[in-house]
Scaffold this motif. Sequence first.
Motif, PDB file in Angstrom:
ATOM      1  N   ILE A  45       0.837  -1.206   0.000  1.00  0.00           N
ATOM      2  CA  ILE A  45       0.000   0.000   0.000  1.00  0.00           C
ATOM      3  C   ILE A  45       0.870   1.255   0.000  1.00  0.00           C
ATOM      4  N   VAL A  46       1.926   1.261   0.818  1.00  0.00           N
ATOM      5  CA  VAL A  46       2.826   2.413   0.856  1.00  0.00           C
ATOM      6  C   VAL A  46       3.500   2.604  -0.510  1.00  0.00           C
ATOM      7  N   GLY A  47       3.964   1.517  -1.096  1.00  0.00           N
ATOM      8  CA  GLY A  47       4.597   1.596  -2.417  1.00  0.00           C
ATOM      9  C   GLY A  47       3.641   2.106  -3.475  1.00  0.00           C
ATOM     10  N   PHE A  48       2.412   1.608  -3.466  1.00  0.00           N
ATOM     11  CA  PHE A  48       1.412   2.078  -4.418  1.00  0.00           C
ATOM     12  C   PHE A  48       1.113   3.556  -4.193  1.00  0.00           C
ATOM     13  N   ALA A  49       1.022   3.960  -2.936  1.00  0.00           N
ATOM     14  CA  ALA A  49       0.743   5.375  -2.622  1.00  0.00           C
ATOM     15  C   ALA A  49       1.853   6.281  -3.153  1.00  0.00           C
ATOM     16  N   LEU A  50       3.093   5.836  -3.042  1.00  0.00           N
ATOM     17  CA  LEU A  50       4.203   6.629  -3.579  1.00  0.00           C
ATOM     18  C   LEU A  50       4.101   6.755  -5.097  1.00  0.00           C
ATOM     19  N   MET A  51       3.706   5.671  -5.756  1.00  0.00           N
ATOM     20  CA  MET A  51       3.531   5.741  -7.207  1.00  0.00           C
ATOM     21  C   MET A  51       2.389   6.674  -7.576  1.00  0.00           C
ATOM     22  N   ILE A  52       1.323   6.616  -6.820  1.00  0.00           N
ATOM     23  CA  ILE A  52       0.185   7.489  -7.096  1.00  0.00           C
ATOM     24  C   ILE A  52       0.563   8.940  -6.828  1.00  0.00           C
ATOM     25  N   GLY A  53       1.494   9.165  -5.912  1.00  0.00           N
ATOM     26  CA  GLY A  53       1.987  10.521  -5.685  1.00  0.00           C
ATOM     27  C   GLY A  53       2.580  11.126  -6.944  1.00  0.00           C
ATOM     28  N   ALA A  54       3.083  10.305  -7.835  1.00  0.00           N
ATOM     29  CA  ALA A  54       3.634  10.789  -9.098  1.00  0.00           C
ATOM     30  C   ALA A  54       2.553  11.446  -9.963  1.00  0.00           C
ATOM     31  N   VAL A  55       1.310  11.046  -9.752  1.00  0.00           N
ATOM     32  CA  VAL A  55       0.206  11.630 -10.517  1.00  0.00           C
ATOM     33  C   VAL A  55       0.174  13.146 -10.336  1.00  0.00           C
ATOM     34  N   PHE A  56       0.425  13.594  -9.138  1.00  0.00           N
ATOM     35  CA  PHE A  56       0.430  15.027  -8.855  1.00  0.00           C
ATOM     36  C   PHE A  56       1.380  15.759  -9.797  1.00  0.00           C
ATOM     37  N   PHE A  57       2.593  15.240  -9.928  1.00  0.00           N
ATOM     38  CA  PHE A  57       3.605  15.917 -10.740  1.00  0.00           C
ATOM     39  C   PHE A  57       3.266  15.874 -12.232  1.00  0.00           C
ATOM     40  N   ILE A  58       2.622  14.813 -12.667  1.00  0.00           N
ATOM     41  CA  ILE A  58       2.315  14.663 -14.095  1.00  0.00           C
ATOM     42  C   ILE A  58       1.122  15.540 -14.490  1.00  0.00           C
ATOM     43  N   PHE A  59       0.155  15.681 -13.593  1.00  0.00           N
ATOM     44  CA  PHE A  59      -1.057  16.436 -13.941  1.00  0.00           C
ATOM     45  C   PHE A  59      -1.009  17.906 -13.507  1.00  0.00           C
ATOM     46  N   LYS A  60      -0.061  18.277 -12.681  1.00  0.00           N
ATOM     47  CA  LYS A  60       0.047  19.664 -12.212  1.00  0.00           C
ATOM     48  C   LYS A  60       0.508  20.552 -13.346  1.00  0.00           C
ATOM     49  N   GLU A  61      -0.164  21.682 -13.510  1.00  0.00           N
ATOM     50  CA  GLU A  61       0.255  22.675 -14.500  1.00  0.00           C
ATOM     51  C   GLU A  61       1.422  23.464 -13.904  1.00  0.00           C
ATOM     52  N   TRP A  62       2.590  23.360 -14.493  1.00  0.00           N
ATOM     53  CA  TRP A  62       3.773  24.027 -13.961  1.00  0.00           C
ATOM     54  C   TRP A  62       4.046  25.282 -14.751  1.00  0.00           C
TER      55      TRP A  62
END
Length: 109
Positions: A92-109
């Motif tokens: 679950i922790v590992g999956f959560a870290l991967m899902i955290g990557a979603v933030f960086f990919i979808f965030k408008e920078w």
Amino acid sequence: MQTVALLTISNVFMTMAWYGHLKFKEYPLFTVIFVSWGIAFVEYCFQVPANRIGHAQFTAAQLKTIQEVITLVVFSVFSVVYLKEALKWNYIVGFALMIGAVFFIFKEW
């Protein structure tokens, strides 16, 4: 929403193709490969339209990210329900870290 629904259906079939045969170890490898190919064909019938439709709204990287998150959810349910494997805290922790990557990919920078 149509893209997410199609990718979810696609992932259910692909998870079955990749891991469903683990409960059928008594069958020859050739047989499970052939059956898995058949299941994967159905998966592609949902995945290709999902990406075609989704690419009008999302970038290819965003589509891949959506697909990976769906894969994690589908696989987690599959492994617990079908394979009867425990969903351990470290998974679950590992999956959560991967899902955290979603933030960086979808965030408008």
